[in-house]
Design an enzyme around this catalytic site. Structure first.
Site, mmCIF file in Angstrom:
data_model
loop_
_atom_site.group_PDB
_atom_site.id
_atom_site.type_symbol
_atom_site.label_atom_id
_atom_site.label_comp_id
_atom_site.label_asym_id
_atom_site.label_seq_id
_atom_site.Cartn_x
_atom_site.Cartn_y
_atom_site.Cartn_z
ATOM 1 N N HIS A 23 -9.560 1.231 5.552
ATOM 2 C CA HIS A 23 -8.055 1.279 6.045
ATOM 3 C C HIS A 23 -8.246 2.363 7.263
ATOM 4 O O HIS A 23 -8.944 3.463 7.406
ATOM 5 C CB HIS A 23 -6.971 1.974 5.049
ATOM 6 C CG HIS A 23 -5.952 1.931 5.462
ATOM 7 N ND1 HIS A 23 -5.117 2.951 6.337
ATOM 8 C CD2 HIS A 23 -4.631 0.996 5.304
ATOM 9 C CE1 HIS A 23 -3.937 2.726 6.706
ATOM 10 N NE2 HIS A 23 -3.631 1.405 6.006
ATOM 11 N N ASN A 73 0.852 -1.136 0.036
ATOM 12 C CA ASN A 73 0.037 -0.063 0.134
ATOM 13 C C ASN A 73 0.800 1.264 -0.036
ATOM 14 O O ASN A 73 1.443 1.609 1.025
ATOM 15 C CB ASN A 73 -0.679 -0.059 1.144
ATOM 16 C CG ASN A 73 -1.699 1.354 1.485
ATOM 17 O OD1 ASN A 73 -1.733 2.217 0.608
ATOM 18 N ND2 ASN A 73 -2.302 1.480 2.588
ATOM 19 N N TRP A 74 1.126 2.115 -1.068
ATOM 20 C CA TRP A 74 1.959 2.934 -1.335
ATOM 21 C C TRP A 74 1.327 4.125 -0.665
ATOM 22 O O TRP A 74 2.006 5.459 -0.290
ATOM 23 C CB TRP A 74 2.129 3.477 -2.662
ATOM 24 C CG TRP A 74 2.977 2.088 -3.582
ATOM 25 C CD1 TRP A 74 3.451 1.005 -2.751
ATOM 26 C CD2 TRP A 74 3.262 2.286 -4.768
ATOM 27 N NE1 TRP A 74 3.953 0.316 -3.727
ATOM 28 C CE2 TRP A 74 4.077 1.163 -5.048
ATOM 29 C CE3 TRP A 74 3.280 3.044 -5.870
ATOM 30 C CZ2 TRP A 74 4.505 0.672 -6.206
ATOM 31 C CZ3 TRP A 74 3.807 2.680 -7.062
ATOM 32 C CH2 TRP A 74 4.648 1.576 -7.229
ATOM 33 N N LYS A 75 0.043 4.443 -0.204
ATOM 34 C CA LYS A 75 -0.498 5.546 0.287
ATOM 35 C C LYS A 75 -0.326 6.777 -0.559
ATOM 36 O O LYS A 75 -0.265 6.553 -1.805
ATOM 37 C CB LYS A 75 0.072 5.694 1.641
ATOM 38 C CG LYS A 75 -0.119 4.405 2.416
ATOM 39 C CD LYS A 75 0.108 4.686 4.265
ATOM 40 C CE LYS A 75 -0.042 3.380 4.739
ATOM 41 N NZ LYS A 75 0.192 3.297 6.061
ATOM 42 N N GLU A 96 -4.921 -4.909 10.833
ATOM 43 C CA GLU A 96 -3.968 -3.826 11.147
ATOM 44 C C GLU A 96 -4.238 -3.009 12.348
ATOM 45 O O GLU A 96 -5.087 -2.072 12.304
ATOM 46 C CB GLU A 96 -4.104 -2.813 9.997
ATOM 47 C CG GLU A 96 -3.990 -3.471 8.543
ATOM 48 C CD GLU A 96 -3.352 -2.515 7.389
ATOM 49 O OE1 GLU A 96 -2.052 -2.882 7.167
ATOM 50 O OE2 GLU A 96 -3.905 -1.357 7.513
ATOM 51 N N GLU A 136 -6.575 4.899 8.294
ATOM 52 C CA GLU A 136 -6.258 5.882 7.879
ATOM 53 C C GLU A 136 -7.491 6.590 7.245
ATOM 54 O O GLU A 136 -7.748 7.873 7.557
ATOM 55 C CB GLU A 136 -5.160 6.372 6.912
ATOM 56 C CG GLU A 136 -3.725 6.128 7.810
ATOM 57 C CD GLU A 136 -2.630 5.439 6.635
ATOM 58 O OE1 GLU A 136 -2.728 5.405 5.704
ATOM 59 O OE2 GLU A 136 -1.733 5.109 7.382
ATOM 60 N N GLY A 188 2.860 -1.031 4.412
ATOM 61 C CA GLY A 188 2.911 0.297 3.956
ATOM 62 C C GLY A 188 4.272 0.832 3.603
ATOM 63 O O GLY A 188 5.113 0.521 2.497
ATOM 64 N N GLY A 189 4.992 1.215 4.463
ATOM 65 C CA GLY A 189 6.377 1.919 4.314
ATOM 66 C C GLY A 189 7.268 1.186 3.605
ATOM 67 O O GLY A 189 8.173 1.435 2.765
ATOM 68 N N SER A 218 3.630 -2.088 10.251
ATOM 69 C CA SER A 218 5.382 -2.174 10.311
ATOM 70 C C SER A 218 5.872 -3.539 9.991
ATOM 71 O O SER A 218 6.833 -4.006 10.474
ATOM 72 C CB SER A 218 5.671 -1.798 11.768
ATOM 73 O OG SER A 218 5.079 -0.530 12.119
ATOM 74 N N GLY A 259 2.863 2.281 10.588
ATOM 75 C CA GLY A 259 3.644 3.444 10.352
ATOM 76 C C GLY A 259 4.637 3.872 11.767
ATOM 77 O O GLY A 259 5.273 4.605 11.623
HETATM 78 P P1 PGA Z 1 3.073 0.149 7.399
HETATM 79 O O1 PGA Z 1 1.553 0.558 7.000
HETATM 80 O O2 PGA Z 1 3.672 -0.861 7.061
HETATM 81 O O3 PGA Z 1 3.894 1.510 7.161
HETATM 82 O O4 PGA Z 1 3.030 0.320 9.101
HETATM 83 C C1 PGA Z 1 0.803 -0.575 6.851
HETATM 84 C C2 PGA Z 1 -0.696 0.022 6.338
HETATM 85 O O5 PGA Z 1 -1.099 1.096 6.670
HETATM 86 O O6 PGA Z 1 -1.312 -0.664 5.403
#
Ligand code: PGA
Length: 251
Positions: free
Chosen positions: A95, A9-11, A167, A97, A234-235, A213, A173
């Site tokens: 998600h 997930n590149w956000k 999650e 966020e 994500g990251g 993470s 993050g």
């Molecule tokens: P992260 O994000 O790996 O940067 O913690 C995961 C996500 O939000 O899908």
């Protein structure tokens, strides 16, 4: 045995040029078939050029969001039909966020899941508790409610294409991954909840990803847990080498 999935997930990261470069490198380095499904979720602006760059290889494309209506006067929104039209196969829904920063509620999430299914887009449906919910002993209740509300009025037949993602919000993050034991405990609970609602057959065939993470160093221990079917990253999905390491350690 269900096929594991690694989804990146590149956000809100990467321009079109950066996205296409990533896709070319991924395609070159993952040219051999792997024992699972690789999905990347670039931002909307890069979906079409990335789809073009990945033509002919089995790396799948996901969007990060969609609108629940099929079309209309919704300035700034993207429909399921638009996503399918450019070769998207999945869409991330629910998600944390979006739930927290954009006030998305369960009713909207449920409508988005239904629209995605109608258009043959596989929802990657995210659930997870906040730190304060965990610390006050509400983790299981929160997860159960998110599942019941998000999948409201859907039958076991309807939900077959759904990929679930656990999650924990406190792990996204932050560099704080849930321990494999903590993650497995909730994954087991999700599986049991799915069995309760949809029966053993559907629940045992549901892929449940872990997200929060995830990196090349912790993926092996996570994926060894019986109910963890892959990861939503994500990251660590933004760097092609790290992402490939995760894929290779997982499959
Ligand atoms: P992260 O994000 O790996 O940067 O913690 C995961 C996500 O939000 O899908």
């Amino acid at each position: 045995m269900i096929r594991p999935i690694i989804a990146g997930n590149w956000k809100m990261h990467k321009t079109v040029e950066e996205s296409v470069n990533f896709a070319h490198q991924l395609r070159e380095k993952l040219s051999e078939p792997v024992g699972g499904d690789v999905i990347i979720a670039p931002p909307f602006t890069a979906l079409f050029p990335v789809a073009e760059a990945l033509k002919g290889v089995s790396i799948h494309l996901s969007a990060q969001n969609l609108h629940w209506e099929e079309e209309g006067a919704y300035t700034g929104e993207i429909s399921a039909g638009m996503l399918v039209g450019i070769g998207c196969e999945y869409v991330i829904i629910g998600h944390s966020e979006r739930r927290i920063l954009f006030n998305e509620n369960s009713n909207e999430i449920n409508r988005k899941i239904k629209t995605a299914l109608k258009f043959n887009l596989g929802p990657i449906f995210c659930v997870g508790e906040t730190l304060s919910e965990r610390e006050s002993g509400q983790t299981f209740a929160v997860i159960k409610r998110q599942i019941e509300e998000g999948l409201f009025n859907l039958s076991s037949g309807d939900i077959k294409p759904i990929v679930l993602a656990y999650e924990p919000v406190w792990a996204i993050g932050t560099g704080k991954t849930a321990t494999p034991g903590q993650a497995e405990e909730v994954h087991r609970f999700i599986r049991d909840t799915m069995t309760e609602i949809y029966g053993e057959d559907t629940s045992s065939n549901t892929v449940i990803l872990y997200g929060g993470s995830v990196n090349p160093d912790n993926i092996s221990d996570l994926i060894n847990q019986p109910d963890i079917g892959g990861a939503l990253v994500g990251g660590a999905s933004l760097d092609v080498e790290r992402f490939i390491k995760i894929v290779k350690r997982c499959f």
